[in-house]
Design an enzyme around this catalytic site. Structure first.
Site, PDB file in Angstrom:
ATOM      1  CE  LYS A  22      -1.610   1.718   4.006  1.00 42.74           C
ATOM      2  NZ  LYS A  22      -1.374   3.143   4.252  1.00 42.74           N
ATOM      3  CG  ASN A  23       2.693   2.570   3.549  1.00 46.73           C
ATOM      4  OD1 ASN A  23       1.507   2.863   3.472  1.00 46.73           O
ATOM      5  ND2 ASN A  23       3.320   2.365   4.698  1.00 46.73           N
ATOM      6  CB  CYS A 117      -3.588   6.645  11.205  1.00 45.21           C
ATOM      7  SG  CYS A 117      -4.061   5.161  10.342  1.00 45.21           S
ATOM      8  NE  ARG A 122       1.414   9.859  10.488  1.00 34.68           N
ATOM      9  CZ  ARG A 122       1.029   8.815   9.773  1.00 34.68           C
ATOM     10  NH1 ARG A 122      -0.143   8.290   9.950  1.00 34.68           N
ATOM     11  NH2 ARG A 122       1.839   8.295   8.870  1.00 34.68           N
ATOM     12  N   PRO A 123       2.998  16.079  11.714  1.00 30.33           N
ATOM     13  CG  PRO A 123       4.918  17.162  12.478  1.00 30.33           C
ATOM     14  CD  PRO A 123       4.053  15.963  12.713  1.00 30.33           C
ATOM     15  CB  VAL A 124       2.992  18.164   6.234  1.00 28.19           C
ATOM     16  CG1 VAL A 124       2.146  16.913   6.184  1.00 28.19           C
ATOM     17  CG2 VAL A 124       2.129  19.400   6.437  1.00 28.19           C
ATOM     18  CG  LEU A 126      10.456  17.200   8.389  1.00 22.49           C
ATOM     19  CD1 LEU A 126      10.883  15.795   8.759  1.00 22.49           C
ATOM     20  CD2 LEU A 126      11.589  18.190   8.659  1.00 22.49           C
ATOM     21  CG  ASP A 306       3.500   1.081   9.506  1.00 21.61           C
ATOM     22  OD1 ASP A 306       3.153   1.931  10.346  1.00 21.61           O
ATOM     23  OD2 ASP A 306       3.638   1.344   8.302  1.00 21.61           O
ATOM     24  CB  ILE A 328       8.203   6.039  14.542  1.00 21.02           C
ATOM     25  CG1 ILE A 328       9.346   5.021  14.411  1.00 21.02           C
ATOM     26  CG2 ILE A 328       8.000   6.810  13.235  1.00 21.02           C
ATOM     27  CD1 ILE A 328      10.687   5.580  13.997  1.00 21.02           C
ATOM     28  NE  ARG A 398      -6.835   4.536   5.798  1.00 15.41           N
ATOM     29  CZ  ARG A 398      -5.925   5.124   6.559  1.00 15.41           C
ATOM     30  NH1 ARG A 398      -6.151   5.349   7.825  1.00 15.41           N
ATOM     31  NH2 ARG A 398      -4.767   5.499   6.044  1.00 15.41           N
TER      32      ARG A 398
END
Ligand code: UD1
Length: 422
Positions: A22-23, A117, A122-124, A126, A306, A328, A398
């Site tokens: 999936k990833n 999720c 979980r910032p963006v 970067l 995961d 993480i 998902r």
């Protein structure tokens, strides 16, 4: 909404075929935006997340053709307005990866900040840092990122302050069409990054070093038609391997890439499982007791976050106490209280969980909270006596293709039922 019913307590025996990752698939799909020629992907898993991204790409003007049997043909000949609305992005964080390709191709984009999720903030930052370094002007307004690069993107040297899979991939996607050379340092090294780089190269990009911490990209003017097969899903592989260790028995996983899971094989062996890996397959067997092993999640090639929830389910059955440290993501122990409903003894303190085994798990109704957490409840249910019903399984849909069919092929007594008749 459906539920999954498991009658546990029987060993697994059989063969399970592993799907495409999936990833990987999600980033490869985003790559189609970079080219006006078609990209045909094979071994694309039939998952809700893939469907969501297909809808978003279609909205952006990509022709998305499901050719059946896991083949997806994506053709972004002419793009529509480069805008990704909240209703489509909120369902899944990986949709945010359309931002870089849209800026690269169209010189501007408006993309909603992501959802996904509920595992911490979980910032963006970067992702945005990398796009700015490549020359994008970025403004945040009312939950949207509004980006412009009127003169196009230009190669740059970018040193990430921490390893991020998403930001590494996003920078790579944007840099492929930038003018000149981009050097990305302190990159994440997950196998999905190499898969994306190899696919981009098949499309005519010039990316080297993916899978190491320094990636170099020579910008090109245009990409061409390509076909690519998605790498096997290492999280799905690891999940079924842990399920086999928990339930006992012997399971063969076909279509897997054993080299993507070395940290797990090592830990499972120490926990008492027997692992035999060959080209494209791996076999997991356990008949003796399960031993307690401590783990800490780490970037690849360390133990993956995961698989942390799944491993916790296994450790509830182990002889002794194990310490599980999550490094993480914050707030990634939501499965612990649900596992406790099945009889597990788990103390969570900050980013550490102490799991005290062995317990005899007993089936109970439980609720899925996020993608990987929910599959840990399925694993516990397979090992528990009696019936476990897992609700809110849209989380499972998902990320796990035909989960109940695959586990049934592996010998589990498991079925999906509509919520109301369950
Ligand atoms: C990807 C995977 C996810 C996996 C994770 C870690 C996809 C679709 N998802 O998520 O399944 O759990 O890698 O292997 O591929 N961070 C920042 N700022 C950023 C980006 C990340 O601070 O701009 C932090 C995150 O909060 C986290 C850490 O970096 O603490 C690692 O996250 P990252 O590697 O980016 O994970 P994702 O790409 O979101």
């Amino acid at each position: 909404m459906d539920r999954i019913l498991i009658r546990g307590g029987r060993p697994l025996n059989g063969t399970i075929t592993i799907s495409g990752a999936k990833n990987s698939a999600l980033k490869l799909m985003a790559a189609s935006l970079l080219s006006d020629a078609p990209l045909t992907l094979s071994r694309v898993p039939a998952l809700a997340d893939v469907r969501f991204l297909g809808q978003l790409l279609a909205r952006l003007g990509v022709s998305v053709e499901d050719e059946g049997a896991g083949r997806l043909r994506l053709h972004a000949r002419d793009l529509a307005e480069p805008e990704a609305p909240y209703e489509l992005v909120r369902k899944m964080r990986a949709s945010f990866n359309v931002l870089g390709p849209l800026i690269a191709r169209e010189g501007r984009a408006k993309v909603s900040l992501p959802g996904g999720c509920a595992i911490g903030a979980r910032p963006v930052n970067l992702h945005l840092m990398a796009l700015e370094a490549l020359g994008a002007e970025i403004e945040l307004s009312e939950g949207y990122v509004i980006a412009r690069a009127p003169r196009g993107l230009a190669g740059a040297r970018i040193v990430f302050p921490m390893g991020s899979v998403g930001a590494t991939e996003h920078a790579m996607l944007a840099a492929v069409l930038a003018k000149g050379e981009t050097v990305l340092e302190h990159c994440a090294r997950e196998p999905e990054i190499a898969d994306l780089a190899d696919c981009l190269n098949a499309m005519g990009a010039r990316v080297s070093g993916a899978g190491t911490d320094t990636i170099t990209i020579e910008g090109v003017d245009r990409l061409h038609e390509a076909e690519w097969t998605v790498a096997p899903d290492r999280v799905e592989t690891g999940t079924y391997a842990i399920a086999a260790a928990a339930a006992g028995g012997r399971v063969r996983l076909d279509g897997a890439e054993p080299d993507h899971n070395h940290a797990l094989w090592d830990v499972l062996r120490r926990a008492g499982a027997e692992i035999t890996a060959g080209a494209g397959h791996v076999e997991i067997a356990r008949s003796g007791p399960i031993r307690a092993v401590d783990i800490q999640t780490e970037p690849f090639p360390g133990f993956p976050t995961d698989l942390q929830a799944q491993f916790m389910a296994l450790m509830t059955l182990a002889d002794g106490a194990s310490v599980i440290r999550e490094t993480i993501f914050e707030n990634r122990f939501m499965h612990a209280p649900e596992l406790t409903r099945l009889g597990a003894r788990i103390d969570v303190r900050g980013n550490e969980a102490i799991v005290r085994g062995p317990v005899r798990l007993k089936g109970a109704p439980v609720m899925a909270t996020d993608l990987r957490a929910s599959v840990s409840l399925v694993i516990a249910g397979l090992a528990a006596e009696g019936e476990t019903s897992v609700s809110r399984i849209y989380h499972l849909d998902r990320g796990f293709e035909r989960l109940e069919e695959k586990l049934a092929a592996g010998g589990a007594d498991i079925e999906r039922r509509p919520e109301e008749s369950a």
